[in-house]
Design an enzyme around this catalytic site. Structure first.
Site, short mmCIF file in Angstrom:
data_model
loop_
_atom_site.label_atom_id
_atom_site.label_comp_id
_atom_site.label_asym_id
_atom_site.label_seq_id
_atom_site.Cartn_x
_atom_site.Cartn_y
_atom_site.Cartn_z
N HIS C 191 0.86 -1.19 0.00
CA HIS C 191 0.00 0.00 0.00
C HIS C 191 0.90 1.23 0.00
CE1 HIS C 191 -3.54 2.43 0.65
NE2 HIS C 191 -2.87 3.08 1.56
N GLY C 200 -7.07 3.59 1.29
CA GLY C 200 -7.85 3.78 0.08
C GLY C 200 -7.08 4.40 -1.06
N LEU C 226 -10.40 -3.53 3.71
CA LEU C 226 -9.41 -2.85 2.86
C LEU C 226 -8.26 -2.22 3.66
CD1 LEU C 226 -8.77 -1.95 -0.07
CD2 LEU C 226 -9.98 0.18 0.45
N ASP C 227 -7.05 -2.58 3.28
CA ASP C 227 -5.84 -1.96 3.85
C ASP C 227 -5.75 -2.09 5.37
OD1 ASP C 227 -5.20 -1.17 1.27
OD2 ASP C 227 -6.09 0.82 1.48
N ALA C 228 -6.37 -3.13 5.91
CA ALA C 228 -6.38 -3.27 7.36
C ALA C 228 -5.74 -4.58 7.84
CB ALA C 228 -7.80 -3.17 7.88
#
EC number: 3.5.1.10
Lengths: 282, 282, 282, 282
Positions: C191, C200, C226-228
């Site tokens: 990311h 995001g 998402l992205d966690a």
């Protein structure tokens, strides 16, 4: 956006900035970036302007003529370059590919603003990788007993390709003094240590023996004295007792390629001014 | 060496640098440092000059008058400061001493060029350390049920001491909005995380829960919105699974004090220009 | 040198290390690397051993059988891997080449110890670069109105190539939840921000708006949120007001590729143990 | 939490970890931290265990006796320490206060787990700061023509205060060889450069002359050869052409104090194992 880059070094004094910025303003020059530095120790002044080419009423030749009287008045060492004229770069490598692959990829993806005229290597290993990029590859083996013919050929190729910059991307040979002199300030090397520590060969072995906790890389201009030229960029990476020499070499490759790429970029963007054995990097 | 610092922000355009440097040159001003920045997004231009005071024929008041027409012509937001007039700083702390001790030591050893008018704390713990430095210490306890009287007293003390800068050196209270407004751009906080991550309380616990591999600190101007003001400086330190929250807090203290000291120094040297919610740090 | 890697997580208690090291010593196992971690908060214990394969009297299957009773006694979540069996990796990319080129070069120069089974992309741009490396390239376009067929095909390809690891090397699509679940702990993403900041899309724009002084990259396992997912590795690079969003994107590329390469290496070497939403990285 | 620290170095071989962890497990020892390192080059093995004191059925003396046979069997160089017995530290300084103030503050705020027996200085400048902390201060001037009496007095004070660690916190004198020998592995120095670069005096001037882009600091054990002892910790900070020597000195102070504090902490926590001229830092 096409710009002109005006790069100046001169003895310090009152009125230099005023004179230069007046000149630019009087021709309606749109400054996109300006940097200044007064060096107390040497008493010199350094400046770099980036000016939108389309804001000026003339081209680079006319600029040169118009600016010459000011340059003379302040005894300036100066140059102006045009981003529309990409610098011609010759890359030199040996067997290790990490720096070369990194530079080629940056060039290929339009990150490095230059023309890569050719790659010269004392080995033939990297030919396929280079040729995939559409770049000529010259294999010039160096005979350890008589290096002269090889360097004569290198010199010929550099001239033939009208190189303005020569990058030693882990080229494991020492360039002869006359070549260093002829291309002073134009040959960029990556040394795999934090100079001035560990000059010369096998710096990671030296670093491991000394038990250092950081290893580094140094991008510098090549001069006749080995690994002693003006430093453009340096960086380090942390190591520990648990890292073998092989680990250090591996970490080192990452620092080397990053430092070389940054150093070359600064050079290509006319951000590096050499004064004595030191650099100003704007 | 005494200098004047001329700090300017204005809509970008041709001729600004020329006008300013002409003005300085016409008065024989010796520029020791000059910085410029054009912000593409906002269309604003920022500059900072440091000029030897003894090279100019007039003092700061006369400078202001003489420069005013230029400032008006280009709609400049500007200021000029004199290094001979040290800024008056009020430090605020709670129980933790690391940031306060660090700033006091830097000031005591002449590294921080300011006057420390007093220290205000909601606890009495750090009195002896502060008073050893010859600085007045005010204990203003904050009643959690009615904070107003405390902040009225804080406000009174800040005024009484003619503070130009208020530093929240791990002051664990949220300043009331009216104080934030009144001293906009003058109150500096150190937040113990890499903002915008982990806004609010106990950021190291939040960081540990999220399993991050770096923790940070952020020095920023205080605004009415919690931890959302313009960022002056940030830094991080590496952590791993082997670090407990206590270790993180300990590493964090070192980053916090370094980042706050750098941020405050930039502010004291008039290097920080705020535009919208962002800073230019020359 | 061929080694076995024994990776263990279990509730903490007395005698675990003794039991495991006795087992290894009783079979004359030569430990080349050993790491331990007790997690106070969860009460779990983690360990990783690297053992010379040629020092043991049996192969990996016999090891598994012999060790099973110990594993059961301490309720271990465990695995043993053999460096002779390279992990099969599927790389996924979109149009941007920097992460993919970096990983391919590391693999090509024997730095990454794995097999790259194939590259899957929703665009056809990077085919030639991939195929030069002798790796199959699959172009699987994603229809924004109906993504299901594309992800069914992706899923099929991943299975067909018997992938043990899927690397999202700047694959600009969000994987569907069922794929995330099926390959939990096996899908690695890069990311382009310092998570949890700027989750995001367009994190560099978010970073520029917020005026941060450092930008980062985060390598993490993909989960349904998402992205966690659990963070494997992070790093940052310093930026300033003078850097445009384009500059940030460029700096970002360098951090992204370094962080992804490190994260993937840790995974391939069985150094990453996931527990809850956090990782232990030995 | 009180712990014992068992620190071992011995020739590498099979069964060491098993023997040690069996010993600990058989006495119900609760290991809170364990670290191992096999050094390929020297063929030595290093390990450090931290064990909860209250989990063991005996005290440190009984531990020593019980463990002695194992130590003998494997020819171990080893020690066991008890966190309940704080190490006695003598700090030495000259005129510069930054390292001393930093260490004193860390000690005062319970970050450094040691007793500071006294401060010895060849100047009287820092007396008040030291005495505020309730620590005895000895002014032992060094006569440049005859340094012997001063070092005899230093030696006497170090003995009288039963120092286990001597920290040269910017003590600008070179210790005599016999003192270095007597306290081998117990005297910690902070050198203000990235060793092995810039050995000796005025390293920042040397760094400025060479035009380096990073300056550093090195914490190391003092040996008879100047600045050549085993390195415990190092770090660097970025500098540029715009930084004067004074700026470098200022940046340097921050790195020096951080590196010294980290190095001393590692030593106090028995994390540093010296082997030849290198360290293992667990």
């Amino acid at each position: 956006m096409r710009t002109f880059r005006l790069v100046i070094a001169c003895p310090d004094g009152v009125g230099i900035v005023a004179k230069v910025s007046n000149f630019l303003a009087s021709h309606n020059g749109w400054i996109t970036e300006a940097s200044h530095h007064s060096d107390d120790q040497s008493g010199w002044f350094f400046m770099r302007h980036e000016i939108r080419a389309d804001s000026l009423p003339f081209g680079i030749e006319a600029f040169r003529e118009a600016f010459a009287p000011i340059a003379e008045e302040f005894s300036m060492v100066w140059r102006i370059t045009d981003t529309a004229q990409k610098k011609r770069v010759v890359l030199m490598a040996s067997r290790e590919s990490h720096c070369l692959a990194d530079l080629l990829h940056r060039w290929h993806s339009d990150e490095l603003d230059c023309e890569i005229a050719c790659v010269i290597s004392n080995h033939d290993d990297l030919r396929s990788m280079v040729e995939w990029h559409g770049i000529p590859y010259y294999h010039v083996p160096v005979d350890p007993k008589d290096k002269e013919p090889a360097f004569a050929e290198v010199s010929r190729l550099v001239k033939q390709h009208e190189a303005e910059v020569v990058v030693l991307a882990r080229y494991m040979q020492i360039l002869p003094p006359d070549l260093c002199k002829e291309y002073a300030g134009q040959v960029i090397n990556i040394h795999h240590s934090f100079l001035p520590s560990f000059v010369g060969a096998k710096p990671y072995h030296q670093a491991s023996l000394r038990g250092v906790k950081l290893i580094g890389a140094t991008c510098h201009y090549v001069t006749e004295e080995l690994d002693a030229g003006p430093i453009i960029e340096q960086d380090v990476v942390r190591v520990s007792h648990s890292d073998s020499i092989e680990d250090m070499v591996r970490f080192g490759r990452d620092v080397e390629k990053m430092v070389l790429a940054r150093g070359l970029r600064y050079h290509l963007e006319d951000r590096v001014l050499v004064h004595g054995n030191k650099t100003v990097v704007f």
